[in-house]
Design a protein around this motif. Structure first.
Motif, PDB file in Angstrom:
ATOM      1  N   MET A  53      -7.429   1.532   4.805  1.00 30.30           N
ATOM      2  CA  MET A  53      -7.152   1.778   3.192  1.00 30.30           C
ATOM      3  C   MET A  53      -8.227   2.311   2.563  1.00 30.30           C
ATOM      4  O   MET A  53      -8.243   2.892   1.395  1.00 30.30           O
ATOM      5  CB  MET A  53      -6.519   0.534   2.560  1.00 30.30           C
ATOM      6  N   ARG A  54      -9.325   2.376   3.062  1.00 28.13           N
ATOM      7  CA  ARG A  54     -10.756   2.927   2.420  1.00 28.13           C
ATOM      8  C   ARG A  54     -11.114   4.216   3.161  1.00 28.13           C
ATOM      9  O   ARG A  54     -12.036   5.072   2.841  1.00 28.13           O
ATOM     10  CB  ARG A  54     -11.863   2.207   2.467  1.00 28.13           C
ATOM     11  N   SER A  55     -10.105   4.841   3.838  1.00 28.52           N
ATOM     12  CA  SER A  55     -10.212   6.073   4.624  1.00 28.52           C
ATOM     13  C   SER A  55      -9.568   7.236   4.020  1.00 28.52           C
ATOM     14  O   SER A  55      -8.425   6.712   3.227  1.00 28.52           O
ATOM     15  CB  SER A  55      -9.785   5.847   6.167  1.00 28.52           C
ATOM     16  N   PRO A  56      -9.710   8.332   4.279  1.00 30.45           N
ATOM     17  CA  PRO A  56      -8.930   9.445   3.666  1.00 30.45           C
ATOM     18  C   PRO A  56      -7.263   9.302   3.922  1.00 30.45           C
ATOM     19  O   PRO A  56      -6.576   9.400   3.041  1.00 30.45           O
ATOM     20  CB  PRO A  56      -9.226  10.714   4.311  1.00 30.45           C
ATOM     21  N   LYS A 105      -1.876   5.398  -0.196  1.00 30.49           N
ATOM     22  CA  LYS A 105      -1.651   5.131  -1.564  1.00 30.49           C
ATOM     23  C   LYS A 105      -1.082   5.988  -2.787  1.00 30.49           C
ATOM     24  O   LYS A 105      -0.416   5.479  -3.908  1.00 30.49           O
ATOM     25  CB  LYS A 105      -2.896   4.091  -2.019  1.00 30.49           C
ATOM     26  N   ALA A 106      -1.484   7.007  -2.632  1.00 26.77           N
ATOM     27  CA  ALA A 106      -1.103   8.328  -3.149  1.00 26.77           C
ATOM     28  C   ALA A 106       0.491   8.273  -3.234  1.00 26.77           C
ATOM     29  O   ALA A 106       1.210   8.519  -4.092  1.00 26.77           O
ATOM     30  CB  ALA A 106      -1.746   9.579  -2.981  1.00 26.77           C
ATOM     31  N   TYR A 114       0.895  -1.267  -0.014  1.00 25.22           N
ATOM     32  CA  TYR A 114       0.054   0.164  -0.034  1.00 25.22           C
ATOM     33  C   TYR A 114       0.761   1.441   0.053  1.00 25.22           C
ATOM     34  O   TYR A 114       0.552   2.299  -0.645  1.00 25.22           O
ATOM     35  CB  TYR A 114      -0.726   0.028   1.070  1.00 25.22           C
ATOM     36  N   GLU A 173      -2.127  -1.418 -10.188  1.00 22.77           N
ATOM     37  CA  GLU A 173      -1.787  -1.061  -8.979  1.00 22.77           C
ATOM     38  C   GLU A 173      -0.354  -1.369  -8.432  1.00 22.77           C
ATOM     39  O   GLU A 173       0.141  -0.338  -7.544  1.00 22.77           O
ATOM     40  CB  GLU A 173      -2.906  -1.398  -7.724  1.00 22.77           C
ATOM     41  N   ARG A 200      -6.079   6.666   1.401  1.00 21.28           N
ATOM     42  CA  ARG A 200      -5.924   7.085   0.073  1.00 21.28           C
ATOM     43  C   ARG A 200      -4.522   7.963   0.053  1.00 21.28           C
ATOM     44  O   ARG A 200      -4.204   7.910  -1.075  1.00 21.28           O
ATOM     45  CB  ARG A 200      -7.113   7.985  -0.374  1.00 21.28           C
TER      46      ARG A 200
END
Length: 329
Positions: free
Chosen positions: A175-178, A184-185, A35, A323, A181
């Motif tokens: 991983m689905r929270s801000p 992953k960025a 991630y 990804e 994100r």
């Protein structure tokens, strides 16, 4: 050929404590590598620190088992800080160099003669798991035909699978929270994230701590399942197996490390049980391979399969090639 024994050993490897410990360790590594894009080659150090934190607290200092769990988790956090502070501002390869060296430093410290009074040296420590097994609700073994588990293993497996479920839930929500994100960025382009005003080093440090703590749970399971800790258990090959598992299941996938661990240990157990049977039955001539060489050949065959997987499907079985760009690390 006794297929019941071969498949029994292989199916047991799908669920046993070794698979669970590696799955937990790989979940933490997946946070780092999959991630965030952190090349952490010292994940075994987190497991070793946690395991020895528990063992030394109980066996060396005679304190509470639950305090030992806390000491192990705090130790994993401190290790992440020690590794991250001097390296996370630099390129990814510096973290790889520091972490692989740190894992060896931790292992050598635990087996050091000068510290053997507290760590047990190369012999390790025992007598720290009694309080854990005193909570065991199972009174007898479980026999499922070709697979059986004793009551101690059942208890560790129950706790271990519960820890896997909790860890997967934490990763799924994170991983689905801000926050996820941003993580992953950073993996994709940390300069772009920095240009948006985000503190990249802080996010990397948080990821390193989270993955280290999740991975350290595998150290607890590994230690408790054997009721002993020994420093050479936490060598660099431990981390390499974790990378194999993460890539096999698919990096940056929530269930990837668990599926990868199950597949890896099933294949290894199946081949290691099949080859000696083929040799004893005369299907494989002894001039080509004897029973003593079967174990090494098993690792060679599994390794060859993984090489082919990386060639033809580098994202792993369930990974997404968009990804996970292994050549971009």
């Amino acid at each position: 050929m006794n297929w019941d024994i071969i498949f029994g050993v292989s199916i047991e490897a799908l669920f046993n404590t070794t698979m669970i410990a590696y799955a937990l360790a790989a979940i933490g590594l997946n946070v780092h590598f999959g991630y965030t894009g952190l090349l952490n080659f010292g994940q075994s150090a987190f497991l070793g620190v946690a395991a020895y934190g528990l063992a030394m607290t109980v066996a060396t200092f005679g304190l509470s088992f639950w305090l030992g769990i806390g000491v192990g988790l705090v130790g994993a956090v401190i290790l992440a800080l020690l590794l991250g502070i001097p390296t996370l501002r630099l390129r990814a390869d510096y973290l790889a160099i520091v972490t692989i060296a740190a894992a060896e430093i931790v292992r050598l410290l635990f087996r050091s003669v000068s510290l053997s009074e507290w760590t047990g040296g190369s012999d390790g420590l025992q007598a720290f798991s009694d309080d854990f097994y005193a909570l065991n609700p199972y009174t007898g073994p479980m026999n499922l035909g070709i697979v059986s588990f004793d009551n101690r293993e059942l208890w560790v497996m129950t706790v271990g699978w519960a820890l896997i479920a909790i860890s997967l839930l934490i990763v799924f929500l994170a991983m689905r929270s801000p926050w996820g994100r941003v993580i992953k960025a950073i993996r994709e382009d940390e300069d772009a994230v920095r240009s948006l005003g985000k503190n990249v080093v802080s996010y990397k440090m948080q990821s390193l701590i989270l993955g280290g703590v999740l991975g350290s749970l595998g150290g607890f399971v590994f230690a408790l399942s054997r009721a002993a800790v020994q420093p050479d258990t936490y060598g660099t090959e431990f981390t390499f197996y974790m990378y194999t598992i993460v890539i096999l299941g698919g990096a940056a996938r929530v269930f990837g490390p668990v599926v990868g661990s199950m597949i890896f240990w099933f294949l290894l157990a199946f081949i290691n049980a099949l080859l000696p049977s083929l040799i004893s039955q005369g299907y494989i001539p002894t001039w080509l391979m004897d029973a003593n060489q079967a174990g090494a050949v098993g690792y060679i065959l599994v390794g060859l399969g993984l090489v082919l997987l990386l060639i033809f499907r580098p994202q792993g079985i369930f990974g997404d090639k968009k990804e996970v760009m292994l050549d971009g690390r």
